[in-house]
Design an enzyme around this catalytic site. Structure first.
Site, mmCIF file in Angstrom:
data_model
loop_
_atom_site.group_PDB
_atom_site.id
_atom_site.type_symbol
_atom_site.label_atom_id
_atom_site.label_comp_id
_atom_site.label_asym_id
_atom_site.label_seq_id
_atom_site.Cartn_x
_atom_site.Cartn_y
_atom_site.Cartn_z
ATOM 1 N N ASP A 2 0.885 -1.169 0.000
ATOM 2 C CA ASP A 2 0.000 0.000 0.000
ATOM 3 C C ASP A 2 0.921 1.218 0.000
ATOM 4 O OD1 ASP A 2 -1.696 2.095 0.542
ATOM 5 O OD2 ASP A 2 -2.293 1.395 2.537
ATOM 6 N N LYS A 36 2.496 11.346 -3.612
ATOM 7 C CA LYS A 36 1.496 10.567 -4.351
ATOM 8 C C LYS A 36 0.524 11.499 -5.091
ATOM 9 C CE LYS A 36 -1.813 6.833 -3.503
ATOM 10 N NZ LYS A 36 -2.265 5.864 -2.501
ATOM 11 N N GLU A 44 -7.209 0.406 -4.665
ATOM 12 C CA GLU A 44 -7.208 0.316 -3.192
ATOM 13 C C GLU A 44 -8.525 -0.238 -2.647
ATOM 14 O OE1 GLU A 44 -6.007 4.296 -2.177
ATOM 15 O OE2 GLU A 44 -3.964 3.916 -2.858
ATOM 16 N N ASP A 93 -13.112 5.414 2.589
ATOM 17 C CA ASP A 93 -11.701 5.550 2.969
ATOM 18 C C ASP A 93 -11.432 6.969 3.463
ATOM 19 O OD1 ASP A 93 -8.969 5.746 3.121
ATOM 20 O OD2 ASP A 93 -8.562 4.799 1.189
#
Ligand code: AMP
Length: 680
Positions: free
Chosen positions: A16, A78, A178, A266
């Site tokens: 991850d 990211k 994800e 999330d």
């Protein structure tokens, strides 16, 4: 770590690669686990360069000194991966380092006057660290990985992630979304293609009604008042997913493994994503279709920390009667303090704030969960609005979502769980650590690609019995092994101490009769029971194992409606061999286990009866003739001896207990008569 890899299968780890933190995991027959080294499993996705443009620190040391080196400490890269400089304009306000245009106008970072790095290079440094962590933990070279990316990542962003892997010396065998990884971690989309059987389970699907011989539960946990103080170690605050009494909604337990619609919620520190997926099991493996995504790239737990900091600063200003320009180090300390307070309030109803303001002054205040929830409501509502938008895009009503999976540290907040549960009308999945679930799922995908087979434990039966600890260290089994899933069982328990307000529910797995011989799966406290005489509270414990093998345990005290619950995946970390071994052991020890359990029950019963006799004697002792009094004392003394002896003969104990009970019938009648007379 349960085991090390064999040479039979290639090693494919799951990674991850997160905006804030990164993790590496691996999955064998016993299920996925996070790989750790001496620094733990979590690696902050932060890299610091020195003035020469060399890497100076990676991970935690880089993050801890970010304030001192704002322009050379790179975090959140990211957000820049595979993006053009024009795409990231709205990020620039949040990033203290210089983002510049590179080749083809791609986003790059200027770390020194002469050095420009690509987000891929920075991510590669993180990946290389994770690779080393994995190699250390597994004792083998790691060359292949499954890496996760957000569902909304476009081709360029996915390619950039692959490139980062290549620079780090890793063959990225698959890029997985994800949310899909989170679903895989829960076993969704893995396993048999057929639907669960309709066979009624052994324990029956109807809840068992009141059990008059309710067993007393284990010793209460003394969880007194919780307070927070600046002098405390904030790291020590518990962050486990824990029991959550605030969940609403029923679990829909007849999910079709092969085809399901899943919402993944999330909510991390700085970003929020919600994805709606359709997962289909095909001959070729799982196929995920991202039906809709929504979110907010600047919504997360940091906002709540900021709200608490603002509250503290405002109140200190009022208290001191003047505006204060707090220095950066104090503001940073306030932030950490605020985060610890927030985390504390996820597990407790109340936290005490105390800040030393110097010159003998201090700021003190208590804050309740209710207060924080009031402050947080508009913030949670923003996330809920995104969920509604995703549902609208998917053209689905909330009830068409089969499962909701919680990812990200901020989903530990009870209000978040409650509101998500209310929106979707289902209890969200929280059994797995929300910070680890994506990496765990990536590892599951890696194991599928490596040909490691876990199917045997993902069948539609419960491999080992499930139960809870009762007084004296015995196990009351609620769901027996080989019960078909989905399965539900309910039993009534009670307290053993006078005025007991807390009980511990300790969940166990195994075939043996005593706690010490079973596998502990977790525990939670049922608190706030009004003080009552021992044996009076009715504590209904329900076990519900859904079609994915996720166990929900809830406990409700029926008189006060106080409730608590926890979610667990019983088959994690369990191999077929272990199941077989535990079964064999239970057979070998069957006789001694039964005797041990019987003795615990006899002792519990004897203590209860003797306490009742004592109360009755106190009440009507004066009315008893001497001979009867002596007879009772003798019978009690014999039973007491059995209670105190280490390994008494169970049959003889039973006879003595019976004799005491029979001898005291007249006493009990006199006591009842007296009570009735008093009541008139
Ligand atoms: P992540 O980005 O997924 O690592 O999530 C980090 C965020 O989760 C931070 O804002 C943490 O403060 C928050 N967090 C972690 N544990 C808890 C908890 N028990 N209660 C509330 N927030 C938490």
């Amino acid at each position: 770590m349960s085991s090390t890899p064999t040479n039979e299968h290639p090693i494919i780890v799951g990674i991850d690669l997160g905006t804030t933190n990164s993790l590496v995991a691996w999955c064998d027959e016993s299920g996925p686990c996070i790989l750790e080294d001496e620094n733990g499993g979590n690696l902050p996705s932060v890299v610091r360069y020195d003035e020469q443009g060399n890497v100076a620190a990676i991970g935690k040391p880089a993050r801890d000194h970010a304030v001192e080196f704002p322009t050379t400490t790179l975090f959140s890269v990211k957000r820049l991966m595979g993006r053009g400089i024009a795409d990231v304009q709205n990020e620039l306000n949040y990033l203290p380092y210089a983002v510049v245009a590179g080749e083809h106008n791609t986003a790059r970072v200027q770390v020194t006057e002469d050095k420009v790095v690509s987000p891929q290079e920075v991510s590669a440094i993180i990946l290389r660290e994770l690779k080393a962590k994995a190699e250390k933990a597994l004792g083998k070279t790691v060359e292949k990985a499954v890496v996760t990316v957000p569902a909304y990542f476009d081709d360029a962003q996915r390619q950039a992630t692959r490139d980062a892997g290549r620079i780090a010396g890793l063959d990225v065998v698959r890029i997985v979304n994800e949310p899909t990884a989170a679903a895989l971690a829960y076993g969704l989309g893995v396993g048999e293609v057929d639907t669960p059987s309709e066979t009624p389970n052994k324990t029956g699907s109807d809840p068992v009604s009141l059990n008059v011989n309710a067993k007393p539960l284990a010793q209460p946990n003394e969880s007194g008042t919780v307070s927070l103080n600046t002098k405390f170690n904030t790291e020590a605050c518990t962050t486990g997913s824990g029991a959550d009494p605030n969940l609403t909604g029923e679990l829909d337990d007849d999910l079709d493994h092969a085809n399901s619609t899943v919402a993944v919620f999330d909510l991390g520190g700085g970003t929020f994503d919600v994805s709606i997926l359709n997962l289909q099991q095909t001959e070729q493996g799982i196929v995920d279709q991202v039906v809709a995504t929504s979110g907010d790239t600047h919504l997360g737990g940091d906002d709540v920390d900021r709200m608490i900091v603002e509250l503290i600063q405002k109140e200190i200003t009022v208290q001191l009667g003047q505006e204060i320009d707090f220095p950066p180090s104090t503001r940073q300390a306030f932030r950490s303090f605020a985060e610890a307070t927030k985390i504390r309030l996820s597990n407790s109803e109340y936290a005490q704030l105390e800040i030393d303001l110097g010159e003998g002054r201090s700021y003190q205040r208590s804050i309740t969960r209710d207060e924080l929830e009031e402050m947080m409501t508009p913030w949670v509502d923003r996330a809920i609005a995104c969920c509604k938008e995703a549902l609208k895009k998917a053209d689905l009503p909330p009830e068409d979502i089969d499962r909701v999976i919680m990812v990200g540290g901020s989903t530990r907040i009870p209000l978040v769980r409650k509101k998500v549960g209310e929106l979707f009308g289902t209890v969200p999945y929280t059994a797995l650590n929300p910070d680890e679930v994506v990496a765990l799922g990536a590892a599951v995908q890696g194991s599928i690609l490596a040909g490691i087979n876990r199917d045997m434990l993902l069948l539609d039966v419960i491999p080992l019995s499930l139960g809870i600890e009762t007084l004296g260290g015995a196990v009351a089994k609620l769901v027996m092994s080989n019960t078909t899933i989905p399965a539900k069982a309910t039993e009534m328990f009670t307290t053993h101490a006078e005025g007991q307000t807390n009980v511990k529910i300790h969940i166990l797995q195994g075939e043996r009769e005593l706690v010490k011989d079973c596998r502990s799966l977790g525990e939670f406290d049922l608190t706030g029971i009004p003080p009552m005489p021992a044996g009076l509270p009715k504590i209904e414990v329900t076990f519900l194992v859904d079609a994915n093998g996720v166990l929900n345990v809830s406990a409700v005290e029926k008189r006060s409606e106080k409730a608590a619950r926890v979610q667990i995946i019983p088959n994690h970390g369990l191999t077929r061999e272990e199941v077989d071994r535990m079964e064999t052991e239970s057979m070998t020890h069957a006789r001694e286990d039964m005797t041990a359990h019987q003795l615990i029950d006899l002792r519990n019963q004897a203590r209860l009866d003797m306490r009742a006799i004592e109360r009755q004697i106190n009440k009507v002792g004066d009315e008893l003739d001497d001979a009867y009094r002596v007879e009772i004392a003798q019978k009690v003394a014999i039973v007491q001896k059995f209670v105190d002896t280490e390994n008494p003969d169970a049959n003889e104990f039973h006879v003595a207990l019976d004799a005491m009970d029979k001898a005291t019938i007249r006493l009990a009648e006199l006591a009842i008569k007296q009570t009735l007379a008093e009541e008139q």
